[in-house]
Design a protein around this motif. Structure first.
Motif, PDB file in Angstrom:
ATOM      1  N   GLY A   1      -1.047  12.199  -0.902  1.00 31.59           N
ATOM      2  CA  GLY A   1      -1.073  13.540  -1.074  1.00 31.59           C
ATOM      3  C   GLY A   1      -1.906  14.256  -0.077  1.00 31.59           C
ATOM      4  N   ALA A   2      -2.697  13.579   0.458  1.00 31.11           N
ATOM      5  CA  ALA A   2      -3.691  14.251   1.400  1.00 31.11           C
ATOM      6  C   ALA A   2      -3.358  14.233   2.707  1.00 31.11           C
ATOM      7  CB  ALA A   2      -5.342  13.593   1.290  1.00 31.11           C
ATOM      8  N   ALA A   3      -2.605  13.143   3.008  1.00 23.74           N
ATOM      9  CA  ALA A   3      -2.225  12.778   4.303  1.00 23.74           C
ATOM     10  C   ALA A   3      -0.758  13.497   4.796  1.00 23.74           C
ATOM     11  CB  ALA A   3      -1.734  11.189   4.400  1.00 23.74           C
ATOM     12  N   MET A   4      -0.030  13.857   3.999  1.00 24.85           N
ATOM     13  CA  MET A   4       1.416  14.515   4.428  1.00 24.85           C
ATOM     14  C   MET A   4       2.052  15.362   2.950  1.00 24.85           C
ATOM     15  SD  MET A   4       3.482  10.974   3.762  1.00 24.85           S
ATOM     16  CE  MET A   4       2.116   9.991   4.934  1.00 24.85           C
ATOM     17  N   PRO A   5       2.910  16.107   3.266  1.00 23.21           N
ATOM     18  CA  PRO A   5       3.705  16.691   2.181  1.00 23.21           C
ATOM     19  C   PRO A   5       4.593  15.618   1.577  1.00 23.21           C
ATOM     20  CG  PRO A   5       3.982  17.844   4.496  1.00 23.21           C
ATOM     21  CD  PRO A   5       3.526  16.494   4.798  1.00 23.21           C
ATOM     22  N   ILE A   6       4.688  16.050   0.446  1.00 25.66           N
ATOM     23  CA  ILE A   6       5.835  15.177  -0.716  1.00 25.66           C
ATOM     24  C   ILE A   6       6.836  15.974  -1.200  1.00 25.66           C
ATOM     25  CG2 ILE A   6       5.869  13.567  -2.722  1.00 25.66           C
ATOM     26  CD1 ILE A   6       2.893  13.137  -2.349  1.00 25.66           C
TER      27      ILE A   6
ATOM     28  N   TYR B   1       6.578   4.211  -3.660  1.00 25.53           N
ATOM     29  CA  TYR B   1       5.315   5.129  -2.861  1.00 25.53           C
ATOM     30  C   TYR B   1       4.162   5.076  -3.784  1.00 25.53           C
ATOM     31  CZ  TYR B   1       8.210   7.262   0.802  1.00 25.53           C
ATOM     32  OH  TYR B   1       8.811   7.090   1.726  1.00 25.53           O
ATOM     33  N   ALA B   2       4.216   4.638  -5.115  1.00 22.54           N
ATOM     34  CA  ALA B   2       2.969   4.283  -5.699  1.00 22.54           C
ATOM     35  C   ALA B   2       2.566   2.939  -5.980  1.00 22.54           C
ATOM     36  CB  ALA B   2       3.348   4.834  -7.285  1.00 22.54           C
ATOM     37  N   GLY B   3       3.324   2.101  -5.140  1.00 29.55           N
ATOM     38  CA  GLY B   3       3.001   0.694  -4.955  1.00 29.55           C
ATOM     39  C   GLY B   3       3.254   0.094  -6.280  1.00 29.55           C
ATOM     40  N   LEU B   4       4.143   0.250  -6.960  1.00 31.79           N
ATOM     41  CA  LEU B   4       4.212  -0.312  -8.297  1.00 31.79           C
ATOM     42  C   LEU B   4       5.673  -0.970  -8.288  1.00 31.79           C
ATOM     43  CD1 LEU B   4       3.498   2.979 -10.526  1.00 31.79           C
ATOM     44  CD2 LEU B   4       1.988   0.795 -10.171  1.00 31.79           C
ATOM     45  N   THR B   5       6.349  -1.350  -7.240  1.00 32.86           N
ATOM     46  CA  THR B   5       7.603  -2.201  -7.318  1.00 32.86           C
ATOM     47  C   THR B   5       7.498  -3.407  -7.940  1.00 32.86           C
ATOM     48  OG1 THR B   5       7.298  -2.832  -5.409  1.00 32.86           O
ATOM     49  CG2 THR B   5       8.480  -0.896  -5.280  1.00 32.86           C
TER      50      THR B   5
ATOM     51  N   ALA C   1       2.503   8.594  -6.939  1.00 31.07           N
ATOM     52  CA  ALA C   1       2.577   8.559  -5.430  1.00 31.07           C
ATOM     53  C   ALA C   1       1.682   9.256  -4.490  1.00 31.07           C
ATOM     54  CB  ALA C   1       4.261   9.223  -5.211  1.00 31.07           C
ATOM     55  N   ALA C   2       1.434  10.630  -5.060  1.00 37.97           N
ATOM     56  CA  ALA C   2       0.482  11.302  -4.457  1.00 37.97           C
ATOM     57  C   ALA C   2      -1.099  10.706  -4.189  1.00 37.97           C
ATOM     58  CB  ALA C   2       0.293  12.754  -5.068  1.00 37.97           C
ATOM     59  N   ASN C   3      -1.394  10.186  -5.358  1.00 38.74           N
ATOM     60  CA  ASN C   3      -2.631   9.381  -5.372  1.00 38.74           C
ATOM     61  C   ASN C   3      -2.863   8.223  -4.629  1.00 38.74           C
ATOM     62  OD1 ASN C   3      -3.522  11.638  -6.617  1.00 38.74           O
ATOM     63  ND2 ASN C   3      -3.049  10.980  -8.722  1.00 38.74           N
ATOM     64  N   TYR C   4      -1.870   7.574  -4.092  1.00 39.81           N
ATOM     65  CA  TYR C   4      -1.637   6.283  -3.810  1.00 39.81           C
ATOM     66  C   TYR C   4      -2.643   6.125  -2.496  1.00 39.81           C
ATOM     67  CZ  TYR C   4      -0.300   1.949  -1.805  1.00 39.81           C
ATOM     68  OH  TYR C   4      -0.249   0.346  -1.398  1.00 39.81           O
ATOM     69  N   SER C   5      -3.268   5.107  -2.174  1.00 36.65           N
ATOM     70  CA  SER C   5      -4.516   5.029  -1.469  1.00 36.65           C
ATOM     71  C   SER C   5      -4.003   4.021  -0.180  1.00 36.65           C
ATOM     72  CB  SER C   5      -5.864   4.644  -1.803  1.00 36.65           C
ATOM     73  OG  SER C   5      -6.844   4.486  -0.738  1.00 36.65           O
ATOM     74  N   PHE C   6      -4.109   4.691   0.955  1.00 32.67           N
ATOM     75  CA  PHE C   6      -3.835   3.708   2.204  1.00 32.67           C
ATOM     76  C   PHE C   6      -4.525   3.854   3.355  1.00 32.67           C
ATOM     77  CE2 PHE C   6      -1.575   7.686   3.103  1.00 32.67           C
ATOM     78  CZ  PHE C   6      -1.386   7.521   4.452  1.00 32.67           C
ATOM     79  N   THR C   7      -4.470   2.977   4.339  1.00 28.22           N
ATOM     80  CA  THR C   7      -5.022   3.317   5.682  1.00 28.22           C
ATOM     81  C   THR C   7      -4.195   3.967   6.703  1.00 28.22           C
ATOM     82  OG1 THR C   7      -6.525   1.481   5.275  1.00 28.22           O
ATOM     83  CG2 THR C   7      -6.258   2.327   7.577  1.00 28.22           C
ATOM     84  N   ASN C   8      -4.483   5.025   7.241  1.00 33.28           N
ATOM     85  CA  ASN C   8      -3.620   5.816   7.900  1.00 33.28           C
ATOM     86  C   ASN C   8      -3.575   5.363   9.612  1.00 33.28           C
ATOM     87  OD1 ASN C   8      -5.868   6.999   9.351  1.00 33.28           O
ATOM     88  ND2 ASN C   8      -5.633   9.228   8.483  1.00 33.28           N
ATOM     89  N   SER C   9      -2.946   5.879  10.436  1.00 31.30           N
ATOM     90  CA  SER C   9      -3.002   5.483  12.024  1.00 31.30           C
ATOM     91  C   SER C   9      -4.319   5.534  12.638  1.00 31.30           C
ATOM     92  CB  SER C   9      -1.972   6.057  12.673  1.00 31.30           C
ATOM     93  OG  SER C   9      -2.097   7.599  12.727  1.00 31.30           O
ATOM     94  N   ALA C  10      -4.998   6.407  12.065  1.00 35.16           N
ATOM     95  CA  ALA C  10      -6.517   6.369  12.714  1.00 35.16           C
ATOM     96  C   ALA C  10      -7.404   5.551  12.264  1.00 35.16           C
ATOM     97  CB  ALA C  10      -6.887   7.807  12.566  1.00 35.16           C
ATOM     98  N   ASN C  11      -6.976   4.621  11.126  1.00 35.89           N
ATOM     99  CA  ASN C  11      -7.697   3.733  10.664  1.00 35.89           C
ATOM    100  C   ASN C  11      -8.864   3.934   9.584  1.00 35.89           C
ATOM    101  OD1 ASN C  11      -8.177   0.684   9.962  1.00 35.89           O
ATOM    102  ND2 ASN C  11     -10.246   0.634  11.287  1.00 35.89           N
ATOM    103  N   VAL C  12      -8.216   5.312   8.969  1.00 32.35           N
ATOM    104  CA  VAL C  12      -9.088   6.181   7.912  1.00 32.35           C
ATOM    105  C   VAL C  12      -8.499   5.909   6.622  1.00 32.35           C
ATOM    106  CG1 VAL C  12      -9.960   8.452   7.255  1.00 32.35           C
ATOM    107  CG2 VAL C  12      -9.962   7.579   9.674  1.00 32.35           C
TER     108      VAL C  12
END
Length: 411
Positions: free
Chosen positions: A304-309, A223-227, A288-299
């Protein structure tokens, strides 16, 4: 932690996946051994039959009619005591063990006496079906996060084990009203045995066939993009309703200063070590909470901002079972286990971290060998010091005035 067939084992240094024989695969397909999708749903909605408008996936499961829109976690996730539960007592899944209803009933009574009302299961098989049915009949206050066990798959993502697991998990979710959420996979990225593209396909199929919120349990590094494999969670995050991460400072002790030699040997060093352990868990959560990604609305957003953890797994061994672990030699003790557990609860209660922490785990399982020793109860269902001061029958008294006196530390 990694599965060894339809249960779990943590091997943080050398990940291990045990193969399953053909007979084991057949016995794991669900309550009656069939793999058909359910015909109805007790949870409402119209997707229980697995039909709908999506067409065939090529995996043997049709896209259902439930929306992929984000679903809210049940409110009790914020205040329920949560724990990982596996019912095995003897040879485990690799020997085809099917725990009895009597043993499952005893376990659920013990967990309920300790205040646990939210339990996480692992594989969608005969064992979890028996747990769910026993709980629904006798423990109406218990809720479950069920799991769908996944193995590796070819590039077309078709795999008989995975298909059977998904079919049974969908059936469980649509049959038992005590199923609160569904988790697709357990540390598949950490095990590096299933491409994220296949996991995304599976999550989509499951989510369109169940009404409950859906997640995918994995190590925080995914979830942190560190694998180490380079796998990223970007394909998964837009699909799931909440993230369920695993963090084990005790297993990953090479990544933080557990020895604390700057502190004089004694109780102060033990305190410093345990504080450093919880700081490591918190840092893993933050990554993991600070990982940045593009959501389904292309935002662009962060997890952490997009969903509960939630923390799907974390724990501390009460006894040493891995002779190769330096930290276990000095710190796998009942007092240290309670110390870590209490620090976790303080963190969660502060409201600055995960909504829920599923503690690992309920009961010891000797069949796991060097990955045993994490239980609140030992294999014989004798309560450990971590349960001191609770209403659990036979729980020891907490030491006074310092309940952590005598905690182990590096010397």
């Amino acid at each position: 932690m990694l599965f060894t067939q339809f249960s779990i084992a943590k091997f943080r240094v050398r990940p291990l996946i045990l193969a399953c024989s053909a007979c084991c695969l057949i016995s794991a397909c669900g309550g009656d051994g069939t793999t058909g999708l359910p015909g109805g749903s007790s949870n409402g909605g119209s997707g229980g039959s697995g039909g709908g408008s999506g067409g065939s996936s090529g995996i043997g499961i049709s896209a259902g009619s439930y929306s992929m829109a984000q679903r809210s976690l049940p409110t009790y996730y914020k205040n329920a005591k949560a724990i990982n539960y596996s019912a095995y007592r003897a040879g485990g899944p690799n020997q085809g063990e099917l725990p009895s209803v009597a043993n499952i009933t005893q376990d659920l009574q013990l967990l309920q006496s300790a205040g646990y009302t939210l339990l996480r299961l692992f594989g969608a098989d005969q064992v979890s079906t028996r747990v769910l049915s026993t709980a629904q009949a006798n423990f109406p206050n218990l809720k479950f996060q069920i799991g769908i066990y996944l193995v590796g798959a070819s590039t077309d993502c078709v795999n008989a084990v995975n298909t059977a697991q998904m079919q049974t998990g969908i059936q469980q979710a649509n049959t038992y009203s005590n199923v609160a959420t569904v988790s697709v996979g357990n540390e598949t990225s950490f095990a590096n045995n299933l491409p994220a593209s296949c996991l995304a396909t599976y999550v989509n199929l499951v989510k369109t066939n169940v009404a409950q919120p859906v997640t995918a349990d994995d190590d925080y590094t995914f979830y942190a993009g560190l694998t180490a494999s380079g796998e990223k969670p970007d394909l998964i995050l837009p699909l799931i309703d909440f993230a369920s991460i695993h963090t084990y400072p005790m297993s990953n002790y090479g990544g933080w200063n557990w020895q604390q030699t700057a502190i004089a040997a004694g109780q102060g060093r033990a305190v410093a070590m345990m504080n450093a352990a919880i700081a490591n868990a918190r840092a893993n959560y933050a990554s993991a909470a600070n990982y940045s990604f593009t959501n389904s609305a292309n935002v662009k957003t962060t997890t952490g901002a997009a969903m509960p953890i939630v923390i799907g797994e974390t724990g501390w061994k009460a006894v040493q079972t891995n002779q190769g672990s330096q930290i276990e030699t000095v710190a796998a003790k009942p007092i240290n286990q309670k110390y870590y557990f209490d620090l976790l609860n303080t963190w969660q209660n502060a409201g600055t971290g995960p909504q829920t922490i599923f503690y690992f785990e309920s009961f010891d399982e000797a069949w796991k060998g060097n990955d045993d020793g994490w239980g609140l109860w030992d294999q014989n269902r004798t309560p450990r010091y971590i349960l001191c001061g609770t209403a659990v029958a036979g729980a020891p008294a907490c030491a006074t005035p310092d309940p952590y006196a005598g905690a182990g530390y590096f010397q």
